[in-house]
Design a protein around this motif. Structure first.
Motif, PDB file in Angstrom:
ATOM      1  N   ASN A  50       0.824  -1.214   0.000  1.00 19.19           N
ATOM      2  CA  ASN A  50       0.000   0.000   0.000  1.00 19.19           C
ATOM      3  C   ASN A  50       0.858   1.265   0.000  1.00 19.19           C
ATOM      4  OD1 ASN A  50      -2.444  -1.385  -0.028  1.00 19.19           O
ATOM      5  ND2 ASN A  50      -2.528  -1.506   2.203  1.00 19.19           N
ATOM      6  N   GLN A  51       1.951   1.252   0.735  1.00 17.48           N
ATOM      7  CA  GLN A  51       2.848   2.411   0.774  1.00 17.48           C
ATOM      8  C   GLN A  51       3.534   2.620  -0.581  1.00 17.48           C
ATOM      9  OE1 GLN A  51       4.988   0.861   4.194  1.00 17.48           O
ATOM     10  NE2 GLN A  51       4.453   2.717   5.358  1.00 17.48           N
ATOM     11  N   GLN A  54       0.918   4.069  -2.934  1.00 19.42           N
ATOM     12  CA  GLN A  54       0.691   5.478  -2.632  1.00 19.42           C
ATOM     13  C   GLN A  54       1.851   6.329  -3.135  1.00 19.42           C
ATOM     14  OE1 GLN A  54      -2.178   6.914  -1.325  1.00 19.42           O
ATOM     15  NE2 GLN A  54      -1.130   8.729  -2.089  1.00 19.42           N
ATOM     16  N   LYS A  57       1.436   6.820  -6.830  1.00 21.05           N
ATOM     17  CA  LYS A  57       0.387   7.815  -7.089  1.00 21.05           C
ATOM     18  C   LYS A  57       0.896   9.229  -6.825  1.00 21.05           C
ATOM     19  CE  LYS A  57      -3.273   4.586  -5.846  1.00 21.05           C
ATOM     20  NZ  LYS A  57      -4.280   4.223  -4.827  1.00 21.05           N
ATOM     21  N   ASP A  58       1.647   9.406  -5.739  1.00 18.56           N
ATOM     22  CA  ASP A  58       2.183  10.725  -5.402  1.00 18.56           C
ATOM     23  C   ASP A  58       3.131  11.233  -6.483  1.00 18.56           C
ATOM     24  OD1 ASP A  58       0.738  10.655  -3.047  1.00 18.56           O
ATOM     25  OD2 ASP A  58       2.462  10.084  -1.799  1.00 18.56           O
TER      26      ASP A  58
END
Length: 81
Positions: A50-51, A54, A57-58
């Protein structure tokens, strides 16, 4: 958006200077340099899936901009992107 699945692969540590035998120039792609550097310092090894998702995406969101036509686009490479 479908989540990306990563396989866990163990890579050996690579010496970035191992290809050099003298002062001769060598050709190395940007992606090969990144891979070699990351294998020496696996700074994301403690992140869970998940990290990592993310983080992707960032980075992608940071590459977005509004074009002169008022549309969403990517920052041109010649503008520091």
């Amino acid at each position: 958006m479908k989540d990306i699945k990563f396989n866990r692969i163990q890579y050996p540590t690579v010496d970035l200077n191992s290809k050099l035998t003298g002062n001769e120039p060598i050709e190395v792609s940007h992606s090969e340099i990144w891979r070699l550097q990351y294998r020496q310092d696996r700074y994301m090894k403690n992140l869970d899936e998940n990290q990592i998702n993310q983080g992707f995406k960032d980075v992608f969101n940071n590459m977005q901009t509004l074009t002169t036509a008022g549309k969403i686009g990517l920052v041109p490479l010649n503008d520091g992107g």
